[in-house]
Design a protein around this motif. Structure first.
Motif, short mmCIF file in Angstrom:
data_model
loop_
_atom_site.label_atom_id
_atom_site.label_comp_id
_atom_site.label_asym_id
_atom_site.label_seq_id
_atom_site.Cartn_x
_atom_site.Cartn_y
_atom_site.Cartn_z
N LEU A 119 -16.77 12.86 -0.39
CA LEU A 119 -17.29 11.52 -0.60
C LEU A 119 -16.75 10.59 0.48
O LEU A 119 -15.55 10.54 0.69
CB LEU A 119 -16.82 11.05 -1.98
CG LEU A 119 -17.45 9.86 -2.65
CD1 LEU A 119 -18.94 10.06 -2.86
CD2 LEU A 119 -16.79 9.61 -4.00
N SER A 120 -17.64 9.89 1.18
CA SER A 120 -17.18 8.92 2.17
C SER A 120 -16.63 7.70 1.45
O SER A 120 -16.92 7.47 0.28
CB SER A 120 -18.34 8.50 3.08
OG SER A 120 -19.26 7.69 2.37
N GLU A 150 -11.98 -0.32 -1.44
CA GLU A 150 -12.23 -1.03 -0.18
C GLU A 150 -10.95 -1.23 0.63
O GLU A 150 -11.00 -1.34 1.85
CB GLU A 150 -12.91 -2.37 -0.44
CG GLU A 150 -14.36 -2.21 -0.84
CD GLU A 150 -15.04 -3.51 -1.16
OE1 GLU A 150 -14.37 -4.56 -1.27
OE2 GLU A 150 -16.27 -3.49 -1.33
N ARG A 151 -9.78 -1.27 -0.02
CA ARG A 151 -8.50 -1.43 0.67
C ARG A 151 -7.96 -0.13 1.26
O ARG A 151 -7.02 -0.13 2.05
CB ARG A 151 -7.44 -2.00 -0.29
CG ARG A 151 -7.73 -3.40 -0.76
CD ARG A 151 -6.53 -4.02 -1.44
NE ARG A 151 -6.06 -3.34 -2.63
CZ ARG A 151 -6.33 -3.72 -3.88
NH1 ARG A 151 -7.12 -4.76 -4.10
NH2 ARG A 151 -5.83 -3.06 -4.90
N ILE A 152 -8.52 0.99 0.87
CA ILE A 152 -8.04 2.31 1.30
C ILE A 152 -8.35 2.54 2.77
O ILE A 152 -9.42 2.19 3.25
CB ILE A 152 -8.67 3.41 0.42
CG1 ILE A 152 -8.18 3.27 -1.03
CG2 ILE A 152 -8.36 4.80 0.96
CD1 ILE A 152 -8.87 4.21 -2.00
N GLN A 153 -7.41 3.15 3.49
CA GLN A 153 -7.58 3.45 4.91
C GLN A 153 -8.36 4.74 5.15
O GLN A 153 -9.06 4.87 6.15
CB GLN A 153 -6.22 3.54 5.60
CG GLN A 153 -5.43 2.25 5.56
CD GLN A 153 -6.12 1.13 6.31
OE1 GLN A 153 -6.60 1.32 7.41
NE2 GLN A 153 -6.19 -0.04 5.69
N GLU A 154 -8.22 5.73 4.26
CA GLU A 154 -8.91 7.01 4.42
C GLU A 154 -10.42 6.80 4.40
O GLU A 154 -10.91 5.91 3.72
CB GLU A 154 -8.52 8.00 3.31
CG GLU A 154 -7.11 8.51 3.39
CD GLU A 154 -6.10 7.58 2.72
OE1 GLU A 154 -4.91 7.85 2.81
OE2 GLU A 154 -6.51 6.58 2.11
N SER A 156 -7.70 13.61 -4.46
CA SER A 156 -7.44 12.86 -3.23
C SER A 156 -7.87 11.40 -3.37
O SER A 156 -7.19 10.50 -2.89
CB SER A 156 -8.12 13.52 -2.02
OG SER A 156 -9.52 13.49 -2.13
N LEU A 157 -8.98 11.15 -4.06
CA LEU A 157 -9.42 9.78 -4.28
C LEU A 157 -8.47 9.06 -5.23
O LEU A 157 -8.08 7.91 -4.99
CB LEU A 157 -10.86 9.75 -4.82
CG LEU A 157 -11.45 8.37 -5.10
CD1 LEU A 157 -11.35 7.44 -3.90
CD2 LEU A 157 -12.90 8.51 -5.56
N ALA A 158 -8.04 9.73 -6.30
CA ALA A 158 -7.12 9.12 -7.26
C ALA A 158 -5.79 8.76 -6.60
O ALA A 158 -5.24 7.68 -6.83
CB ALA A 158 -6.89 10.05 -8.45
N ILE A 159 -5.27 9.65 -5.75
CA ILE A 159 -4.00 9.38 -5.05
C ILE A 159 -4.16 8.17 -4.13
O ILE A 159 -3.29 7.29 -4.10
CB ILE A 159 -3.54 10.62 -4.26
CG1 ILE A 159 -3.06 11.70 -5.23
CG2 ILE A 159 -2.45 10.27 -3.26
CD1 ILE A 159 -2.86 13.06 -4.60
#
Length: 85
Positions: free
Chosen positions: A21-22, A49-53, A61-64
């Motif tokens: 997922l992008s 929206e604040r995530i850098q990945e 991975s999304l939850a982390i």
């Protein structure tokens, strides 16, 4: 429809999304999901929206990444202060 999710249930709430997922698709997929904090709540899309990945391979991975971008009030007891005791 808004779904409220406690942080302990976050990975389960993200389980049915289409991975990989992008970041932009993740923002769209979690729209309507509200994270319930120890002292308040916030739309999950705002946190994503604040995530850098830019890509998430699975729910873990999304939850982390979401947990790593939570505000201070997200964890702990309401009104709890470090250094008291």
């Amino acid at each position: 429809m808004t779904e409220r999710v406690k942080l302990k249930d976050l990975e389960d709430a993200l389980d049915g999304l289409p991975y990989p997922l992008s970041k932009q698709n993740a923002v769209e997929e979690v729209t309507g999901l509200v994270l319930v904090y120890a002292d308040g709540e916030e739309p999950a899309a705002d946190v994503v929206e604040r995530i850098q990945e830019e890509v998430f391979d699975d729910p873990a991975s999304l939850a982390i990444s979401i947990r790593n971008n939570l505000p201070t009030e997200a964890v702990g007891e309401p009104g709890q202060s470090e250094g008291e005791g």
